[in-house]
Write an enzyme that holds these catalytic residues in place. Structure first.
Site, PDB file in Angstrom:
ATOM      1  N   VAL A 187       0.824  -1.212   0.000  1.00 21.76           N
ATOM      2  CA  VAL A 187       0.000   0.000   0.000  1.00 21.76           C
ATOM      3  C   VAL A 187       0.858   1.261   0.000  1.00 21.76           C
ATOM      4  O   VAL A 187       0.337   2.373   0.097  1.00 21.76           O
ATOM      5  CB  VAL A 187      -0.982   0.030   1.195  1.00 21.76           C
ATOM      6  CG1 VAL A 187      -1.993  -1.095   1.080  1.00 21.76           C
ATOM      7  CG2 VAL A 187      -0.246  -0.011   2.523  1.00 21.76           C
TER       8      VAL A 187
ATOM      9  N   LYS B 170      13.677   0.055   9.523  1.00 19.78           N
ATOM     10  CA  LYS B 170      12.842  -1.061   9.076  1.00 19.78           C
ATOM     11  C   LYS B 170      13.269  -2.273   9.902  1.00 19.78           C
ATOM     12  O   LYS B 170      14.196  -2.993   9.543  1.00 19.78           O
ATOM     13  CB  LYS B 170      13.053  -1.315   7.579  1.00 19.78           C
ATOM     14  CG  LYS B 170      12.242  -2.476   7.002  1.00 19.78           C
ATOM     15  CD  LYS B 170      10.861  -2.065   6.598  1.00 19.78           C
ATOM     16  CE  LYS B 170      10.154  -3.187   5.858  1.00 19.78           C
ATOM     17  NZ  LYS B 170       8.800  -2.812   5.417  1.00 19.78           N
TER      18      LYS B 170
ATOM     19  N   THR C 169       6.514   2.123   2.520  1.00 16.71           N
ATOM     20  CA  THR C 169       7.892   2.598   2.421  1.00 16.71           C
ATOM     21  C   THR C 169       7.946   3.980   1.777  1.00 16.71           C
ATOM     22  O   THR C 169       8.711   4.852   2.215  1.00 16.71           O
ATOM     23  CB  THR C 169       8.753   1.603   1.625  1.00 16.71           C
ATOM     24  OG1 THR C 169       8.740   0.329   2.286  1.00 16.71           O
ATOM     25  CG2 THR C 169      10.185   2.089   1.518  1.00 16.71           C
TER      26      THR C 169
ATOM     27  N   GLU D 203       9.244   1.824  10.210  1.00 15.91           N
ATOM     28  CA  GLU D 203       8.269   1.221   9.289  1.00 15.91           C
ATOM     29  C   GLU D 203       8.057  -0.248   9.630  1.00 15.91           C
ATOM     30  O   GLU D 203       9.005  -1.044   9.625  1.00 15.91           O
ATOM     31  CB  GLU D 203       8.745   1.333   7.839  1.00 15.91           C
ATOM     32  CG  GLU D 203       7.736   0.744   6.856  1.00 15.91           C
ATOM     33  CD  GLU D 203       8.317   0.477   5.481  1.00 15.91           C
ATOM     34  OE1 GLU D 203       7.671  -0.264   4.713  1.00 15.91           O
ATOM     35  OE2 GLU D 203       9.402   0.993   5.175  1.00 15.91           O
TER      36      GLU D 203
END
Length: 225
Positions: free
Chosen positions: A13, A37, A16, A116
């Site tokens: 979606v 991440k 990032t 993230e």
């Protein structure tokens, strides 16, 4: 110290893209900003010839602080599948405490951090823990990326309810127009704005070539926490 946890209504979606765009926006206010991440599933050969992950590389390119790879990305898994499956196949034990320690180390090196998550908010990390457990362990306010496509209204509401059920604050949400042919996009956005108990931080248009700097122009930062 300023930090947020970025999650999405589903995989693919644009998490990032939005996370990197938020890093760019934060750099307008802070000299030292870094993206993180914690778990990346899917390794590949990068343009410089090294083996890494495309999402991690995008966050590193957006960041203004050079940090050790094991802090920006404590767990790099080879297979582009759910983390719990990839980790089991590769004999990797994912430890949330190691991720939290890496985050705290980044706090010492940067003025702002964007973390993230992997996949959606409840993506399995091991057989017993998921992305919600990670977000809870970090204790950060959450930014929800809503990929505008059929089904996004249901996914957005379920994600928001899950975030709040974990005692976390939904700091805001971002509409990312990932399906240019989706009908009634304006009506969907209007409904989300009425129903989600958090401000809309941006409406990112369809970008044939994703560019975090361009996406950043369509975002505003959440209120300080």
């Amino acid at each position: 110290m300023t930090a947020w946890f970025v999650t999405g209504t589903d995989t693919e979606v644009g998490k990032t893209l939005i996370a990197a765009a938020l890093v760019h926006r934060l750099r307008e206010r802070h000299p030292r900003v870094v993206g993180m991440k914690p778990i990346a599933a899917g390794s590949m050969q990068l343009p410089d010839g090294s083996i890494g992950n495309e999402d991690v590389a995008a966050l590193r390119a957006a960041s203004s602080v050079d940090v050790p790879p094991n802090l920006m990305n404590p767990y790099l898994l080879n297979a582009p599948v759910s983390p719990h499956i990839a980790a089991k196949k590769e004999g990797v034990l994912i430890d949330i405490r190691q991720i939290v320690d890496a985050f705290h180390a980044l706090q010492e090196r940067a003025d702002a951090v964007i973390v993230e998550g992997a996949g959606g908010f409840r993506v399995p990390i091991t057989d017993t823990i998921d992305g919600a457990d990670l977000a809870q362990a970090l204790g950060l306010p959450v930014i929800l990326v809503v990929g505008l496509r059929l089904g996004c209204l249901n996914h957005a509401m379920l994600s928001a309810e899950s975030i709040q059920a974990r005692g976390l604050r939904l700091a805001g949400w971002v509409a990312n127009r990932i399906a240019p042919d989706m009908p009634e996009q304006a009506a969907n956005l209007e409904w989300l704005a009425r129903r989600l108990d958090a401000p809309c931080l941006g409406d990112v248009p369809w970008l044939p070539t994703p560019d975090a700097r361009v996406a950043a122009q369509h975002l505003r930062l959440p209120a300080p926490h």
